[in-house]
Write an enzyme that holds these catalytic residues in place. Sequence first.
Site, mmCIF file in Angstrom:
data_model
loop_
_atom_site.group_PDB
_atom_site.id
_atom_site.type_symbol
_atom_site.label_atom_id
_atom_site.label_comp_id
_atom_site.label_asym_id
_atom_site.label_seq_id
_atom_site.Cartn_x
_atom_site.Cartn_y
_atom_site.Cartn_z
ATOM 1 N N SER A 1 0.812 -1.220 0.000
ATOM 2 C CA SER A 1 0.000 0.000 0.000
ATOM 3 C C SER A 1 0.848 1.275 0.000
ATOM 4 O O SER A 1 0.618 2.182 -0.799
ATOM 5 C CB SER A 1 -0.909 0.011 1.234
ATOM 6 N N THR B 1 0.671 -6.837 2.181
ATOM 7 C CA THR B 1 -0.068 -7.605 3.186
ATOM 8 C C THR B 1 -1.566 -7.341 3.070
ATOM 9 O O THR B 1 -2.375 -8.271 3.094
ATOM 10 C CB THR B 1 0.413 -7.215 4.598
ATOM 11 N N TYR C 1 -3.575 -3.098 -9.061
ATOM 12 C CA TYR C 1 -2.403 -2.432 -8.466
ATOM 13 C C TYR C 1 -1.273 -2.336 -9.490
ATOM 14 O O TYR C 1 -0.659 -1.302 -9.681
ATOM 15 C CB TYR C 1 -1.914 -3.226 -7.242
ATOM 16 N N ALA D 1 14.682 -6.682 -3.988
ATOM 17 C CA ALA D 1 15.678 -5.616 -4.100
ATOM 18 C C ALA D 1 16.300 -5.381 -2.733
ATOM 19 O O ALA D 1 15.604 -5.417 -1.717
ATOM 20 C CB ALA D 1 15.013 -4.340 -4.608
ATOM 21 N N GLY E 1 -3.949 -11.868 21.743
ATOM 22 C CA GLY E 1 -5.183 -11.184 22.145
ATOM 23 C C GLY E 1 -5.330 -9.871 21.403
ATOM 24 O O GLY E 1 -6.031 -8.968 21.849
ATOM 25 N N ILE F 1 -5.460 -9.594 15.104
ATOM 26 C CA ILE F 1 -5.572 -10.794 14.266
ATOM 27 C C ILE F 1 -6.204 -11.940 15.049
ATOM 28 O O ILE F 1 -7.078 -12.648 14.548
ATOM 29 C CB ILE F 1 -4.189 -11.179 13.691
ATOM 30 N N ALA G 1 -10.702 0.066 13.156
ATOM 31 C CA ALA G 1 -11.772 -0.938 13.236
ATOM 32 C C ALA G 1 -11.141 -2.286 13.535
ATOM 33 O O ALA G 1 -10.068 -2.598 13.028
ATOM 34 C CB ALA G 1 -12.534 -1.009 11.922
ATOM 35 N N HIS H 1 -33.275 8.229 12.530
ATOM 36 C CA HIS H 1 -34.069 7.266 13.275
ATOM 37 C C HIS H 1 -34.878 6.368 12.342
ATOM 38 O O HIS H 1 -35.423 6.874 11.363
ATOM 39 C CB HIS H 1 -35.024 8.020 14.209
HETATM 40 P P1 NDP Z 1 -1.157 -7.156 17.901
HETATM 41 O O1 NDP Z 1 0.009 -6.370 18.331
HETATM 42 O O2 NDP Z 1 -2.464 -6.491 17.710
HETATM 43 O O3 NDP Z 1 -1.398 -8.342 18.937
HETATM 44 C C1 NDP Z 1 -0.362 -9.222 19.289
HETATM 45 C C2 NDP Z 1 -0.853 -10.061 20.452
HETATM 46 O O4 NDP Z 1 0.083 -11.068 20.723
HETATM 47 C C3 NDP Z 1 -1.047 -9.259 21.716
HETATM 48 O O5 NDP Z 1 -2.223 -9.703 22.346
HETATM 49 C C4 NDP Z 1 0.194 -9.596 22.526
HETATM 50 O O6 NDP Z 1 -0.023 -9.563 23.904
HETATM 51 C C5 NDP Z 1 0.453 -11.022 22.099
HETATM 52 N N1 NDP Z 1 1.866 -11.393 22.173
HETATM 53 C C6 NDP Z 1 2.937 -10.683 21.747
HETATM 54 N N2 NDP Z 1 4.069 -11.363 21.948
HETATM 55 C C7 NDP Z 1 3.718 -12.535 22.524
HETATM 56 C C8 NDP Z 1 4.452 -13.649 22.982
HETATM 57 N N3 NDP Z 1 5.779 -13.702 22.884
HETATM 58 N N4 NDP Z 1 3.771 -14.673 23.516
HETATM 59 C C9 NDP Z 1 2.425 -14.633 23.636
HETATM 60 N N5 NDP Z 1 1.679 -13.599 23.220
HETATM 61 C C10 NDP Z 1 2.315 -12.552 22.663
HETATM 62 O O7 NDP Z 1 -0.667 -7.901 16.585
HETATM 63 P P2 NDP Z 1 -1.452 -8.745 15.497
HETATM 64 O O8 NDP Z 1 -0.493 -9.797 15.090
HETATM 65 O O9 NDP Z 1 -2.787 -9.137 15.975
HETATM 66 O O10 NDP Z 1 -1.619 -7.696 14.328
HETATM 67 C C11 NDP Z 1 -0.478 -7.003 13.833
HETATM 68 C C12 NDP Z 1 -0.841 -5.605 13.448
HETATM 69 O O11 NDP Z 1 -1.564 -5.634 12.224
HETATM 70 C C13 NDP Z 1 -1.768 -4.900 14.421
HETATM 71 O O12 NDP Z 1 -1.050 -4.263 15.430
HETATM 72 C C14 NDP Z 1 -2.503 -3.939 13.552
HETATM 73 O O13 NDP Z 1 -1.781 -2.741 13.503
HETATM 74 C C15 NDP Z 1 -2.523 -4.611 12.198
HETATM 75 N N6 NDP Z 1 -3.843 -5.188 11.926
HETATM 76 C C16 NDP Z 1 -4.904 -4.354 11.772
HETATM 77 C C17 NDP Z 1 -6.152 -4.853 11.536
HETATM 78 C C18 NDP Z 1 -7.305 -3.915 11.380
HETATM 79 O O14 NDP Z 1 -7.076 -2.734 11.139
HETATM 80 N N7 NDP Z 1 -8.540 -4.376 11.537
HETATM 81 C C19 NDP Z 1 -6.401 -6.300 11.426
HETATM 82 C C20 NDP Z 1 -5.217 -7.085 11.628
HETATM 83 C C21 NDP Z 1 -4.005 -6.544 11.858
HETATM 84 P P3 NDP Z 1 -0.015 -8.195 24.753
HETATM 85 O O15 NDP Z 1 -1.351 -7.588 24.556
HETATM 86 O O16 NDP Z 1 0.217 -8.642 26.144
HETATM 87 O O17 NDP Z 1 1.093 -7.377 24.206
#
Ligand code: NDP
Length: 471
Positions: free
Chosen positions: A35, A62, A119, A135, A197, A200, A362, A457
């Site tokens: 993007s 991605t 694209y 690259a 949590g 994704i 979102a 409404h």
């Molecule tokens: P996130 O950073 O959102 O979540 C990662 C999760 O993994 C957190 O809950 C984190 O816990 C946990 N975690 C990190 N390291 C470990 C570990 N070593 N062991 C166990 N748990 C761990 O990343 P995602 O992979 O879900 O998504 C990546 C990014 O992609 C997002 O930050 C977002 O910016 C983007 N994205 C956006 C979307 C949207 O706009 N709808 C959809 C999907 C992705 P803790 O909370 O404790 O740190």
Amino acid sequence: MQACRAIKVWPIDNLQGNPKMSDTSCDLFVIGGGSGGVRAARIAAGHGARVALAEEYRYGGTCVIRGCVPKKLLVLASRLADEFGRAPAYGWTLGDARFDWRALREAKDREIARLEGIYRNNLVASGVRVFESRAVLEAPDTVRLLATGETVRAERILIATGGVPMRPDIPGAELAITSDDVFDLPELPKRMIIEGGGFIAVEFACLLKRLGVQVTLFYRGELILRGFDDDLRRHLDAAMREDGIEIRTRTTITAIERDGAAYRVSDDRGSSTGTDLVMLATGRVPNVHGLGLERAGVEVGADGAIRVGEDSRTSVRRIWAVGDVTGRVALTPVAIREGHAFADTEFGGRPWHCDHRDVPVAVFATPEIGTVGLTEAQARERHANIDIYRSSFRPMSNVLEADAKRMLVKLVVERDTDRVLGVHLCGPDAAEMIQLAAIPLKMGATKRQFDQTVAVHPSAAEELVTMRTPA
Ligand code: NDP
């Protein structure tokens, strides 16, 4: 890797004085066709720059290939299960509804191929010279195309290589899939453990549950979606559990082993759980491995992200970086704005930069989250007097159902100025609503101005302008 296929739309200049290099040069070389990179390349070319772009895999990055777009298609497919479920309450009698993962996967693949073509065609139509090759940086002003060994000298280089999934360092991590792989599974498993949590993890937990997978979520923290407003987190957590998703908090996977055709997952609470598939959704890291950053002198931070200033310039004067590789806000529209701002600034004589404040977000869980601005906790840290307006109600879209789910609408308001600092939604169409609510928030609108707006409404969004009393 595909062979390097260059489309020549601008003439090749002879490079003077460096016999070791090939004879190719340009004003801008973009590494990465996602993007951010594509937007920067097209805008710069529109400003008259001679632009080249290299992509080693597929155009769209991605978001288009293995992120937002295919994910949203799966989310839409999964929500039909809810529609079928509520249809009888609205007088419909349905036949036997069956789900075919392969049919969905193939339809999704056709759409992704179509978008990828768009694209690529847009790049070429803009006059960008594209290289289907990996690259790497050879020097602060030189890029090497690995498919041919050819080097290209560039006045400016933009790194837009995105991010890659991070796998925790645990025995058997390689047995798990990540979100990169989930879109192309030959078939859906019966049982699945998802670790994480964040975005994704919760999005896939909700959609896969609706597509018939028995999902267990392992999360190391107390409550999913750390960093989001606490009311949203609790609301979604409760809704997911109600939908039959098992959420094991304060639990981290310590090992994954094969168990015949299935897997056995050990965790730090001493449990061992059988499952058919494990997906790690434990975050993404900047995609910088093997990029030659050291050769060019580009600095990275402790998190591996390329260090950039407000204008996306790296520690090297001629090299910029945008998007997930910079570890700022890892969202497609942000990468696009960063790329656009860079191109306007450097080639269009119109300097501006992407504002990373109040970015609407979102989460395509079901129910959906839409959020912008400060959470209640952040607002209380920064301001003395905060009013909270909160409404939890049954939206009309499911009100006839016996167990109709509630929607949450919440405004965070600074009492002294009456300014709306945060809008937080969880329920149907929250993503659509938050895009619109983000406009007045960004403009600095007050609660009074929200209230002066006539409600639509009956709608769920009318709650945004009808909440009278602070909680
Ligand atoms: P996130 O950073 O959102 O979540 C990662 C999760 O993994 C957190 O809950 C984190 O816990 C946990 N975690 C990190 N390291 C470990 C570990 N070593 N062991 C166990 N748990 C761990 O990343 P995602 O992979 O879900 O998504 C990546 C990014 O992609 C997002 O930050 C977002 O910016 C983007 N994205 C956006 C979307 C949207 O706009 N709808 C959809 C999907 C992705 P803790 O909370 O404790 O740190």
